[in-house]
Design an enzyme around this catalytic site. Structure first.
Site, PDB file in Angstrom:
ATOM      1  N   GLU A 107       0.839  -1.120  -0.091  1.00  0.00           N
ATOM      2  CA  GLU A 107      -0.053   0.143  -0.032  1.00  0.00           C
ATOM      3  C   GLU A 107       0.784   1.303  -0.100  1.00  0.00           C
ATOM      4  O   GLU A 107       1.867   1.209   0.484  1.00  0.00           O
ATOM      5  CB  GLU A 107      -0.932  -0.008   1.290  1.00  0.00           C
ATOM      6  CG  GLU A 107      -2.106  -0.913   1.042  1.00  0.00           C
ATOM      7  CD  GLU A 107      -2.602  -1.367   2.239  1.00  0.00           C
ATOM      8  OE1 GLU A 107      -3.536  -1.025   2.835  1.00  0.00           O
ATOM      9  OE2 GLU A 107      -1.983  -2.347   2.942  1.00  0.00           O
ATOM     10  N   CYS A 120       3.193   8.250   1.346  1.00  0.00           N
ATOM     11  CA  CYS A 120       3.754   7.364   2.287  1.00  0.00           C
ATOM     12  C   CYS A 120       4.091   6.024   1.781  1.00  0.00           C
ATOM     13  O   CYS A 120       2.994   5.334   1.236  1.00  0.00           O
ATOM     14  CB  CYS A 120       2.462   7.134   3.599  1.00  0.00           C
ATOM     15  SG  CYS A 120       2.808   5.886   4.647  1.00  0.00           S
ATOM     16  N   CYS A 127       5.051  -7.139   7.586  1.00  0.00           N
ATOM     17  CA  CYS A 127       6.136  -6.646   8.502  1.00  0.00           C
ATOM     18  C   CYS A 127       6.509  -7.757   9.578  1.00  0.00           C
ATOM     19  O   CYS A 127       5.477  -8.476  10.005  1.00  0.00           O
ATOM     20  CB  CYS A 127       5.658  -5.398   9.258  1.00  0.00           C
ATOM     21  SG  CYS A 127       6.829  -4.680  10.261  1.00  0.00           S
ATOM     22  N   CYS A 131       4.156  -5.175  16.230  1.00  0.00           N
ATOM     23  CA  CYS A 131       3.701  -4.182  17.298  1.00  0.00           C
ATOM     24  C   CYS A 131       2.275  -4.739  17.547  1.00  0.00           C
ATOM     25  O   CYS A 131       1.555  -4.651  16.421  1.00  0.00           O
ATOM     26  CB  CYS A 131       3.838  -2.883  16.726  1.00  0.00           C
ATOM     27  SG  CYS A 131       5.561  -2.302  16.510  1.00  0.00           S
ATOM     28  N   CYS A 134      -0.850  -2.524  15.699  1.00  0.00           N
ATOM     29  CA  CYS A 134      -0.670  -2.386  14.245  1.00  0.00           C
ATOM     30  C   CYS A 134      -1.360  -3.435  13.434  1.00  0.00           C
ATOM     31  O   CYS A 134      -0.860  -4.461  13.612  1.00  0.00           O
ATOM     32  CB  CYS A 134       0.901  -2.144  14.011  1.00  0.00           C
ATOM     33  SG  CYS A 134       1.033  -1.709  12.273  1.00  0.00           S
ATOM     34  N   CYS A 351      -2.268   5.689   9.681  1.00  0.00           N
ATOM     35  CA  CYS A 351      -1.153   4.946  10.463  1.00  0.00           C
ATOM     36  C   CYS A 351      -1.468   3.791  11.192  1.00  0.00           C
ATOM     37  O   CYS A 351      -2.428   3.690  11.698  1.00  0.00           O
ATOM     38  CB  CYS A 351      -0.599   5.659  11.530  1.00  0.00           C
ATOM     39  SG  CYS A 351       0.032   7.327  10.968  1.00  0.00           S
TER      40      CYS A 351
HETATM   41  N1  SAH Z   1       7.759   0.288  11.230  1.00  0.00           N
HETATM   42  C1  SAH Z   1       8.025   1.796  11.114  1.00  0.00           C
HETATM   43  C2  SAH Z   1       7.434   2.342   9.982  1.00  0.00           C
HETATM   44  C3  SAH Z   1       5.980   2.289  10.254  1.00  0.00           C
HETATM   45  S1  SAH Z   1       5.315   4.089  10.715  1.00  0.00           S
HETATM   46  C4  SAH Z   1       7.816   2.036  12.656  1.00  0.00           C
HETATM   47  O1  SAH Z   1       7.432   1.398  13.376  1.00  0.00           O
HETATM   48  O2  SAH Z   1       8.199   3.291  12.961  1.00  0.00           O
HETATM   49  C5  SAH Z   1       3.817   3.829  11.244  1.00  0.00           C
HETATM   50  C6  SAH Z   1       3.729   4.652  12.526  1.00  0.00           C
HETATM   51  O3  SAH Z   1       2.468   4.398  12.853  1.00  0.00           O
HETATM   52  C7  SAH Z   1       4.576   4.081  13.766  1.00  0.00           C
HETATM   53  O4  SAH Z   1       5.041   5.206  14.623  1.00  0.00           O
HETATM   54  C8  SAH Z   1       3.628   3.487  14.538  1.00  0.00           C
HETATM   55  O5  SAH Z   1       4.030   3.135  15.678  1.00  0.00           O
HETATM   56  C9  SAH Z   1       2.364   3.927  14.324  1.00  0.00           C
HETATM   57  N2  SAH Z   1       0.971   3.007  14.137  1.00  0.00           N
HETATM   58  C10 SAH Z   1       1.061   1.712  14.089  1.00  0.00           C
HETATM   59  N3  SAH Z   1      -0.157   1.294  14.297  1.00  0.00           N
HETATM   60  C11 SAH Z   1      -0.985   2.628  14.622  1.00  0.00           C
HETATM   61  C12 SAH Z   1      -2.289   2.713  14.936  1.00  0.00           C
HETATM   62  N4  SAH Z   1      -3.074   1.668  15.092  1.00  0.00           N
HETATM   63  N5  SAH Z   1      -2.877   3.737  14.967  1.00  0.00           N
HETATM   64  C13 SAH Z   1      -1.908   4.794  15.124  1.00  0.00           C
HETATM   65  N6  SAH Z   1      -0.644   4.819  14.942  1.00  0.00           N
HETATM   66  C14 SAH Z   1       0.118   3.650  14.618  1.00  0.00           C
END
Ligand code: SAH
Length: 361
Positions: A107, A120, A127, A131, A134, A351
């Site tokens: 995406e 983006c 991945c 986390c 996510c 995000c």
């Molecule tokens: N893997 C990298 C790039 C992804 S950036 C990283 O972790 O930084 C995506 C951002 O969105 C990260 O800061 C992550 O912590 C945040 N994120 C992930 N799931 C989310 C959600 N459900 N709501 C808001 N932010 C989220």
């Protein structure tokens, strides 16, 4: 067949020589691909006929294809892009498996603003980092993207919007994947994006976000050509971070923040910390005060991201009041803190929502 998209100027020059052509043909090809943005060899009118014919026989320049397009009410668009099968992975498969389910989708999000567009990008399909809040984590790692596939996302989406391009393009490596776990290809893509002779997106307009891969941050610190760095902190104690980011057991807060403190910021640069606010979990004033203590003295800013909902995950969005109070606490302590309300939530473009969710309309 040789795939040209993702090759650097040097590599294209070498390829030209390998084809018994003068090296400058590589420059012409580079210009056609990344500056003129032409990907049909027969339309590369800056090239000699001999070279064009050779390219048609022996080379390809493959952009990701648009599988689906989800426009949000706020103007952003979530693109589901189809990648060509990874030929190396394909070769490892048994004959029975070959060709089956090898088409991968990723995406890319288009976010227009008054004077610029922000793209983006995904650095991996899926991945591995897991986390817990996510959506992309639920896919697991499907595969690393090549530099060409990372740059290709920019080319495809800019091309789709060519009638409405603003003068400035910003890029964030914040889509699917952990860019520092696909280090080489991501950095090659950044060098291609930033090349003033090529796509010419200034380094200060390119941001790479990491979940906190400490060796990757230390390696990035050595690079001459590197994007801005954002670190997804998301918690202020190891116990709390362990609970939502298993990666923290490998790279806990102390070494992570040490790598941030050692990171050589350029004069114009600040480190960005992202902090996903999970309602009732990490969004109290005590959390905010601990955050202040953790990053005090670092030239940085904090982006607070209220959690975007992901079906079936056991979290909730913070209340508006909690978000405001959190920001206030950081600001009163002298930190730069912004609330980043994600765009495109109505089409799962926000995000943490990138996991190929299909939307039935
Ligand atoms: N893997 C990298 C790039 C992804 S950036 C990283 O972790 O930084 C995506 C951002 O969105 C990260 O800061 C992550 O912590 C945040 N994120 C992930 N799931 C989310 C959600 N459900 N709501 C808001 N932010 C989220």
């Amino acid at each position: 067949m040789i795939e040209l998209l993702g090759l650097t100027l040097d590599q294209l020059r070498r390829q030209a020589v390998a084809w018994d052509l003068p090296a400058y043909c590589g420059n012409q090809l580079y210009h056609a691909l990344y500056v003129e943005r032409r990907w049909q060899f027969d339309q590369m009118t800056n090239l000699s006929r001999t070279l064009r014919e050779r390219l048609l026989r022996e080379a390809s320049a493959t952009l990701p294809g648009i599988e689906k397009r989800y426009p949000s009410a706020d103007g952003s668009v979530r693109y589901v892009l189809r990648l060509a099968p990874d030929t190396n992975a394909e070769a490892r498969k048994s004959p029975a498996e070959r060709g089956r389910s090898s088409a991968t989708t990723i995406e890319t999000i288009w976010m227009p603003e008054a004077d610029r567009q922000t793209l983006c990008l995904s650095s991996q399909a899926g991945c591995a980092v897991d986390c817990h809040f996510c959506a992309t984590a639920q896919l697991g790692l499907i595969r690393n993207l090549t530099a060409g596939e990372i740059v290709g996302q920019v080319l495809t989406v800019l091309d789709a919007h060519r009638q409405e391009l603003r003068p400035q393009t910003n890029v964030v490596l914040m889509g699917q994947g952990e860019p520092l776990l696909n280090y080489e290809e991501t950095l090659q893509a950044v060098r291609l994006l930033a090349d003033p002779e090529g796509m010419h997106i200034p380094l200060r307009k390119i941001t790479l976000s990491t979940a906190g891969i400490v060796p990757g941050i230390r390696r990035l610190a050595q690079e001459e050509i590197r994007p801005k760095l954002a670190v997804s902190l998301n918690a202020t104690t190891d116990q709390q971070r362990d609970a939502i980011m298993p990666l923290n057991r490998k790279y806990p807060l102390a070494p992570l923040l040490a790598a941030c403190r050692d990171y050589p910021l350029r004069p114009w640069e600040r480190l960005t910390f992202e902090y996903v606010l999970l309602g009732g979990f990490n969004d109290t004033a005590a959390d905010a005060r601990r955050l202040v203590a953790l990053i005090r003295g670092l030239r940085s800013k904090v982006n607070l991201i209220p959690w975007n909902s992901v079906p079936a995950l056991p979290y909730r969005a913070p209340t508006d009041e909690a978000v405001e109070t959190f920001q206030q606490t950081l600001r009163e302590a002298g930190l730069l803190a912004f609330i980043r309300r994600s765009r495109g939530q109505d089409v799962f473009a926000a995000c943490g929502q990138l996991s190929l969710l299909e939307i039935t309309t």
